[in-house]
Design a protein around this motif. Structure first.
Motif, short mmCIF file in Angstrom:
data_model
loop_
_atom_site.label_atom_id
_atom_site.label_comp_id
_atom_site.label_asym_id
_atom_site.label_seq_id
_atom_site.Cartn_x
_atom_site.Cartn_y
_atom_site.Cartn_z
N ILE A 1 0.87 -1.17 0.00
CA ILE A 1 0.00 0.00 0.00
C ILE A 1 0.91 1.22 0.00
N CYS A 2 0.79 2.01 -1.04
CA CYS A 2 1.64 3.19 -1.20
C CYS A 2 0.79 4.45 -1.11
N VAL A 3 1.33 5.45 -0.43
CA VAL A 3 0.62 6.73 -0.32
C VAL A 3 1.57 7.85 -0.75
N ARG A 4 0.98 8.85 -1.36
CA ARG A 4 1.75 10.03 -1.74
C ARG A 4 0.78 11.21 -1.75
N ARG A 5 1.11 12.22 -1.00
CA ARG A 5 0.24 13.39 -0.90
C ARG A 5 1.08 14.63 -0.70
N LYS A 6 0.55 15.75 -1.18
CA LYS A 6 1.23 17.04 -1.01
C LYS A 6 0.42 17.90 -0.05
N SER B 1 5.09 10.72 1.60
CA SER B 1 5.20 9.55 0.74
C SER B 1 5.72 8.35 1.52
N ALA B 2 5.11 7.21 1.32
CA ALA B 2 5.56 5.98 1.98
C ALA B 2 4.95 4.76 1.30
N CYS B 3 5.61 3.61 1.48
CA CYS B 3 5.12 2.33 0.98
C CYS B 3 5.12 1.32 2.12
N TYR B 4 4.05 0.54 2.23
CA TYR B 4 3.95 -0.45 3.31
C TYR B 4 3.63 -1.83 2.74
N ALA B 5 4.34 -2.81 3.27
CA ALA B 5 4.02 -4.21 2.98
C ALA B 5 3.23 -4.74 4.18
N LEU B 6 2.18 -5.50 3.90
CA LEU B 6 1.33 -6.06 4.95
C LEU B 6 1.81 -7.47 5.27
N GLN B 7 2.25 -7.66 6.53
CA GLN B 7 2.81 -8.94 6.94
C GLN B 7 1.74 -9.84 7.57
#
Length: 415
Positions: free
Chosen positions: A368-373, A409-415
């Motif tokens: 799940i990746c998010v990017r916002r200004k 901005s960030a990316c998360y892997a779901l474990q």
């Protein structure tokens, strides 16, 4: 945290009685004794609410009837900051109910300051005062589950909590028994309820009558002209009290409101020249809360996942509005119950299973990746001319506006 107790008042028109800083049970007894000693008559019941920002708030009987309505009580089950307490800020568990009560008190405080600081020959009509206070109380009554997060679930532009709140106002006032509230609904073509609804959405055009010399009332609850209003005044103090991100010095902007006055033509609220820099301080505090909490990457990622789950397994919830019988059952815990069987819901309950990973192109199904200004405080704050000022212009302090946006901005892997 909030608590309520019944106490007494001598009349519906009385001003809030000042009581010393005692435990709420002693305040209840003292207030009853004071009011009974004034005329010796039995008094109408009042509610006392213990609030973590404002202390003890006295709620008159006509406001108590609104507070006790099921539509307002529903706000006890709607978190002020949505999924933030689940994602990364456990202390942020306060509710829209508490914020709405606090905004009601903030409106009272601002009205008192305006009367104290202004040279107005014309007294504010009582029906207008009551309408302003009720608009402040009900300004967020139309929020969906998880507050602003629900707007993202429904899709951009599909759910407006203020317009939905107008439906709530109509439903609440249709049930009111108190003569004070019935008069706001029925007298002079319902001018009181008209004003309440217009103040909530910040649009005087909604009125069928002119507000001659009282245009400043539209700077109190939802100030669409400059953005300075009692909604911000309460939630910034309330949220920071829980989040503890900003120092007392960072939050010293109360004089923006407490030293304000009514313009001579009655159309605007004016602020002291010497307090102008505090307006920027308010917007800086708001920006820092956004960066440090509201728009934390994990919180935004939680928002994205909630939207995905609801749209997949409970899409009918997106269409529920305050004019339907399902509205009272649409709140945070109920939504979580309804989506509990989805295999992804477990991640909303387990923030430790979100592992920040290297940035990807956004097409990886396992991430799940998010990017916002986020715009800077110098941009969020309106241009100087939007803030009418009074007093000595030489006391207006200069400051440099921050205008560079922040990229989240960030990316998360779901474990």
């Amino acid at each position: 945290m909030s608590a309520s107790l019944l106490c007494a008042s001598s009349s519906q028109n009385s001003q809030p009685t000042q009581v010393p800083a005692l435990p709420i049970q002693q305040q209840q007894l003292l207030l009853r004794q004071q009011l009974l000693s004034c005329d010796g008559k039995a008094a109408a019941p009042h509610m006392l609410i213990e609030d973590e920002v404002h202390g003890v708030i006295e709620i008159p009987s006509h406001i108590e009837e609104i507070v006790n309505h099921p539509i307002f009580q529903r706000l006890k089950k709607v978190k002020q900051t949505g999924l933030l307490s689940l994602a990364c800020k456990p202390a942020s568990s306060h509710t829209r109910y508490e914020h709405c009560i606090g905004t009601y008190k903030s409106a009272q405080d601002l009205l008192a300051a305006l009367k104290r600081n202004s040279n107005c020959e014309r007294e504010l009509p009582e029906w207008c005062r009551r309408s302003v206070e009720i608009a402040a109380l009900l300004h967020d009554v139309g929020h969906g589950p998880f507050s602003h997060y629900w707007e993202q679930v429904c899709g951009e532009g599909q759910f407006d909590h203020e317009l939905n709140g107008l439906l709530c106002v109509d439903r609440i006032f249709a049930d009111m028994k108190c003569e004070v509230l019935r008069s706001l609904r029925d007298d002079n073509n319902g001018r009181g309820v008209q004003l309440i609804k217009a103040l909530i959405i910040g649009q005087s055009e909604l009125l069928t009558y002119p507000m001659l010399g009282l245009g400043y009332l539209f700077d109190i609850v939802h100030n669409s002209r400059s953005g300075l209003d009692v909604d911000k005044w309460d939630y910034l103090r309330r949220d920071n009290k829980r989040l503890k991100l900003l120092s007392d010095e960072d939050m010293q902007f109360d004089d923006v409101f407490l030293k304000a006055r009514i313009a001579l033509d009655g159309q605007r609220i004016e602020h002291r020249c010497e307090d102008f820099h505090l307006i920027y301080k308010l917007y800086t505090a708001r920006w820092r809360l956004h960066i440090g909490a509201y728009q934390q990457p994990k919180a935004l990622a939680f928002d994205f996942l909630l939207s995905k789950i609801v749209r997949r397994c409970q899409p009918q919830l997106i269409d529920v509005r305050a004019d339907s019988k399902e509205w009272l059952d649409l709140y945070d815990d109920r939504v979580m119950q309804l989506i509990d069987n989805d295999p992804l819901t477990v991640y909303l309950r387990s923030p430790e299973r979100w592992i920040e990973s290297a940035p990807c192109d956004g097409n990886n199904e396992e991430c799940i990746c998010v990017r916002r200004k986020k715009t800077a405080p110098g941009v969020d704050m309106q241009p100087d001319e939007c803030y009418p000022l009074y007093g000595d212009p030489s006391k207006k302090r200069s400051f440099e506006r921050l205008t560079t946006p922040t990229i989240i901005s960030a990316c998360y892997a779901l474990q």
